[in-house]
Motif scaffolding. Structure first.
Motif, PDB file in Angstrom:
ATOM      1  N   ARG A   1       0.819  -1.209   0.000  1.00  0.00           N
ATOM      2  CA  ARG A   1       0.000   0.000   0.000  1.00  0.00           C
ATOM      3  C   ARG A   1       0.851   1.256   0.000  1.00  0.00           C
TER       4      ARG A   1
ATOM      5  N   LEU B   1     -12.313  -6.678  -5.565  1.00  0.00           N
ATOM      6  CA  LEU B   1     -12.741  -7.271  -4.285  1.00  0.00           C
ATOM      7  C   LEU B   1     -12.542  -8.780  -4.225  1.00  0.00           C
ATOM      8  N   GLN B   2     -13.023  -9.469  -5.247  1.00  0.00           N
ATOM      9  CA  GLN B   2     -12.953 -10.925  -5.218  1.00  0.00           C
ATOM     10  C   GLN B   2     -11.532 -11.431  -5.466  1.00  0.00           C
TER      11      GLN B   2
ATOM     12  N   ARG C   1      -8.829  -9.929  -4.663  1.00  0.00           N
ATOM     13  CA  ARG C   1      -8.074  -9.672  -3.454  1.00  0.00           C
ATOM     14  C   ARG C   1      -8.446 -10.677  -2.356  1.00  0.00           C
ATOM     15  N   ALA C   2      -9.736 -11.003  -2.301  1.00  0.00           N
ATOM     16  CA  ALA C   2     -10.187 -11.977  -1.299  1.00  0.00           C
ATOM     17  C   ALA C   2      -9.472 -13.310  -1.490  1.00  0.00           C
ATOM     18  N   ARG C   3      -9.205 -13.674  -2.737  1.00  0.00           N
ATOM     19  CA  ARG C   3      -8.484 -14.921  -3.019  1.00  0.00           C
ATOM     20  C   ARG C   3      -7.083 -14.879  -2.426  1.00  0.00           C
TER      21      ARG C   3
ATOM     22  N   ASP D   1      -6.157 -12.941   0.135  1.00  0.00           N
ATOM     23  CA  ASP D   1      -6.356 -12.983   1.597  1.00  0.00           C
ATOM     24  C   ASP D   1      -6.603 -14.417   2.056  1.00  0.00           C
ATOM     25  N   GLU D   2      -7.387 -15.137   1.275  1.00  0.00           N
ATOM     26  CA  GLU D   2      -7.736 -16.514   1.622  1.00  0.00           C
ATOM     27  C   GLU D   2      -6.478 -17.375   1.673  1.00  0.00           C
TER      28      GLU D   2
ATOM     29  N   ALA E   1      -4.190 -16.452   4.619  1.00  0.00           N
ATOM     30  CA  ALA E   1      -4.722 -16.930   5.901  1.00  0.00           C
ATOM     31  C   ALA E   1      -4.509 -18.444   6.035  1.00  0.00           C
TER      32      ALA E   1
ATOM     33  N   ASP F   1     -21.303 -16.032  -2.170  1.00  0.00           N
ATOM     34  CA  ASP F   1     -21.926 -14.804  -2.653  1.00  0.00           C
ATOM     35  C   ASP F   1     -22.171 -14.998  -4.140  1.00  0.00           C
TER      36      ASP F   1
ATOM     37  N   PHE G   1     -19.468 -16.920  -6.066  1.00  0.00           N
ATOM     38  CA  PHE G   1     -18.184 -16.698  -5.402  1.00  0.00           C
ATOM     39  C   PHE G   1     -18.174 -17.364  -4.033  1.00  0.00           C
ATOM     40  N   ILE G   2     -17.246 -18.318  -3.854  1.00  0.00           N
ATOM     41  CA  ILE G   2     -17.132 -19.024  -2.589  1.00  0.00           C
ATOM     42  C   ILE G   2     -15.814 -18.648  -1.944  1.00  0.00           C
ATOM     43  N   LEU G   3     -15.858 -18.305  -0.663  1.00  0.00           N
ATOM     44  CA  LEU G   3     -14.656 -17.859   0.046  1.00  0.00           C
ATOM     45  C   LEU G   3     -14.537 -18.548   1.392  1.00  0.00           C
ATOM     46  N   THR G   4     -13.343 -19.054   1.698  1.00  0.00           N
ATOM     47  CA  THR G   4     -13.071 -19.662   3.002  1.00  0.00           C
ATOM     48  C   THR G   4     -12.089 -18.780   3.767  1.00  0.00           C
ATOM     49  N   GLU G   5     -11.787 -19.188   5.000  1.00  0.00           N
ATOM     50  CA  GLU G   5     -10.867 -18.468   5.898  1.00  0.00           C
ATOM     51  C   GLU G   5     -11.539 -17.223   6.498  1.00  0.00           C
TER      52      GLU G   5
ATOM     53  N   SER H   1     -10.639 -14.683   8.316  1.00  0.00           N
ATOM     54  CA  SER H   1     -10.122 -13.313   8.189  1.00  0.00           C
ATOM     55  C   SER H   1     -10.383 -12.785   6.780  1.00  0.00           C
ATOM     56  N   ALA H   2     -10.258 -13.657   5.780  1.00  0.00           N
ATOM     57  CA  ALA H   2     -10.553 -13.247   4.398  1.00  0.00           C
ATOM     58  C   ALA H   2     -12.032 -12.880   4.261  1.00  0.00           C
TER      59      ALA H   2
ATOM     60  N   ILE I   1     -12.710  -9.483   5.982  1.00  0.00           N
ATOM     61  CA  ILE I   1     -12.205  -8.378   5.174  1.00  0.00           C
ATOM     62  C   ILE I   1     -13.117  -8.154   3.967  1.00  0.00           C
ATOM     63  N   TYR I   2     -13.520  -9.236   3.311  1.00  0.00           N
ATOM     64  CA  TYR I   2     -14.417  -9.154   2.157  1.00  0.00           C
ATOM     65  C   TYR I   2     -15.729  -8.467   2.541  1.00  0.00           C
TER      66      TYR I   2
ATOM     67  N   CYS J   1     -15.346  -4.724   3.257  1.00  0.00           N
ATOM     68  CA  CYS J   1     -15.172  -3.916   2.056  1.00  0.00           C
ATOM     69  C   CYS J   1     -16.446  -3.879   1.229  1.00  0.00           C
ATOM     70  N   LYS J   2     -17.047  -5.035   1.002  1.00  0.00           N
ATOM     71  CA  LYS J   2     -18.238  -5.069   0.149  1.00  0.00           C
ATOM     72  C   LYS J   2     -19.390  -4.271   0.747  1.00  0.00           C
TER      73      LYS J   2
ATOM     74  N   TYR K   1     -11.823  -2.123   9.993  1.00  0.00           N
ATOM     75  CA  TYR K   1     -10.666  -2.468   9.159  1.00  0.00           C
ATOM     76  C   TYR K   1     -10.188  -1.140   8.588  1.00  0.00           C
TER      77      TYR K   1
ATOM     78  N   SER L   1      -8.835   2.306   7.073  1.00  0.00           N
ATOM     79  CA  SER L   1      -8.175   2.591   5.811  1.00  0.00           C
ATOM     80  C   SER L   1      -6.809   3.231   6.034  1.00  0.00           C
TER      81      SER L   1
ATOM     82  N   ARG M   1      -4.298  -0.097   9.750  1.00  0.00           N
ATOM     83  CA  ARG M   1      -4.637  -1.360   9.104  1.00  0.00           C
ATOM     84  C   ARG M   1      -3.514  -2.380   9.292  1.00  0.00           C
TER      85      ARG M   1
END
Lengths: 240, 244
Positions: free
Chosen positions: A76, A89-90, A92-94, A96-97, A100, B59, B62-66, B68-69, B72-73, B76-77, B85, B87, B92
């Motif tokens: 940043r 967004l998505q 970046r989430a990947r 982050d995932e 983690a 979503d 869109f599938i997300l695990t973890e 903390s991820a 954060i998602y 933001c969304k 979180y 800025s 941060r």
């Protein structure tokens, strides 16, 4: 005083931070903290990081630990190319995932593989039972399979068509068991070609430079008794 | 289909996600995945998450695990209040610094007492006393770091306002608390922090999120907990074996 990075390239997360800063032309003073000499356990270093760990970042009065936090801070602050940590967004989430997930899985097994296969027996002169080593290598195998099946799949890089922080963190982790003499890539062609892509994206010279130390881990001379005594509690806590 | 959250309130990271979504008025369909009943090992859930773990966010496609991820998602969304979180670059960074340390020193460690006292016995496994002691020491040391390095004389773990860090931490700490560990005894600063976080979240929401684990010992004693099906025994045994 500009940016200072306290690193030892023996450490996987330090390699990721080093490569990232160098690749992105981020100016910094390198402060080597020699782990096998126990420098991280010194009072001097405790002033920088009371948790006695590397990597650590010092930016004026601001001190930061934890490699993922450091990588994101550098991302940043220095406005690096978007693909490292995408704005989308998505995408970046990947990243982050992955960042983690790897903490308690691949990171842990790569660390244990190095210490159980090489550092304990060769550097510390402490034998490791065949069962312990086998269990560690089996766990590494499981995590390598997950890396391939859940994260890489059929993509060029872990989170999409471009390199990201996820790939950098992953590749530097995998070089730990490589340094220990494990056949990480030989029987995994998908991971092997991914590695080639990551090395090419990072730059072969920089990659080689960052991994010189770990690739010599097998040849470290045995620790003298004083050093060994000093390091043992730290090592045992680290690889739990 | 809107946002779906696959959760089990038995799970610490599931609770963090649940509380965050509820507190911020984020609309979602709750898909409960009962771990003790082994629902995370089902073929249906495998399609959602091949790692067979909760929490999971879905979503649309869109599938997300973890956790903390996911947090954060969501922040933001749904553009939740900045303090969660921040800025600000350094603020941060402090959240990520905590989350990194949390992954190493809190996650895994704080879940052990539940395994020792409830989940292991459910399948007839007793964890050796020396491992229980070792875990107690690890918990103690982690709490010291939590109180001295992260909290210090600040109001919250990553600064002067509640962040994702506090939520993740609170839910991990609730796990051993639920089986009788007096983590906050003799730790007034940490106790005060807990009160501040819970006050911020609201007593009702905390009660809702914690009611399952806070009743777990009673359920275990009355033998009203579900019986884990045989297919989950191997993963449960593996998890127990990994207790240092």
């Amino acid at each position: 005083m500009g940016l200072e990075l306290y690193l030892d390239l023996l450490s996987q997360p330090c390699r990721a931070v080093y490569i990232f800063a160098k690749k992105n032309g981020i100016p910094f003073e390198l402060r080597i903290v020699d782990l096998i000499k126990g420098q991280h356990l010194s009072d001097a270093f405790a002033q920088v990081n009371p948790l006695k760990k590397v990597p650590a970042l010092k930016d004026g009065d601001f001190t930061l630990t934890e490699s993922v936090a450091i990588l994101l801070y550098l991302t940043r602050k220095y406005k690096v190319p978007d693909y490292w940590y995408p704005q989308d967004l998505q995408a970046r989430a990947r990243v982050d995932e992955y960042l983690a997930w790897q903490h308690t899985t691949l990171r842990r097994s790569c660390l244990r593989a190095l210490w159980h296969k090489v550092m304990f027996p060769v550097f510390l002169g402490e034998p490791v039972s065949p069962q312990t080593l086998a269990a560690t290598l089996a766990e590494l195998d499981v995590n390598l399979q997950l890396l391939e099946d859940k994260f890489l799949q059929n993509k060029a890089f872990l989170t999409g068509p471009h390199i990201s922080l996820a790939d950098l963190v992953a590749i530097t982790e995998l070089m730990h068991p490589v340094g220990a003499g494990c056949q990480v890539f030989e029987s995994r062609p998908k991971l092997a070609t991914w590695r080639q892509r990551v090395e090419a994206a990072v730059g072969e010279d920089l990659f080689r430079e960052a991994h010189e130390v770990i690739l010599k881990a097998k040849d470290f001379p045995p620790a003298d008794p004083t050093i060994k005594q000093r390091l043992m509690p730290w090592v045992l806590a680290m690889i739990q | 289909m809107g946002l779906e959250l696959y959760l089990d309130l038995l799970s610490q990271p599931s609770r963090a996600v649940y509380i965050f979504a509820k507190k911020n008025g984020i609309p979602f369909e709750l898909r409960t995945v009962d771990i003790i009943k082994g629902q995370h090992r089902s073929k249906e859930f495998f399609q959602i998450n091949s790692l067979q773990k909760v929490p999971v966010l879905k979503d649309g496609d869109f599938i997300l695990t973890e956790s903390s991820a996911i947090l954060i998602y969501l922040s933001c969304k749904y553009q939740t209040a900045d303090h969660w979180y921040p800025s600000d670059l350094q603020a941060r960074a402090r959240v990520h610094e905590y989350l990194g340390w949390h992954a190493d020193c809190i996650r895994g460690t704080f879940g052990v007492p539940m395994w020792v006292q409830v989940l292991g016995p459910l399948i007839g496994v007793q964890v050796p006393e020396e491992k229980v002691e070792r875990n107690r020491t690890a918990i103690d040391q982690a709490l010291q770091w939590l109180e001295n390095k992260f909290l210090g004389d600040r109001l919250f773990l990553a600064g002067q306002q509640v962040t994702l860090a506090d939520l993740m931490a609170l839910e991990e700490l609730m796990q051993p608390v639920a089986v009788g560990y007096e983590l906050f005894k003799g730790r007034p600063r940490l106790a005060a922090w807990r009160e501040r976080v819970e006050a911020f979240l609201g007593a009702e929401l905390c009660q809702e999120a914690h009611s399952l684990i806070l009743s777990i010992l009673e359920q275990a004693a009355k033998k009203t907990l579900p019986t884990p099906p045989p297919e989950v025994y191997p993963t449960m045994l593996l998890r127990i074996a990994r207790i240092p």
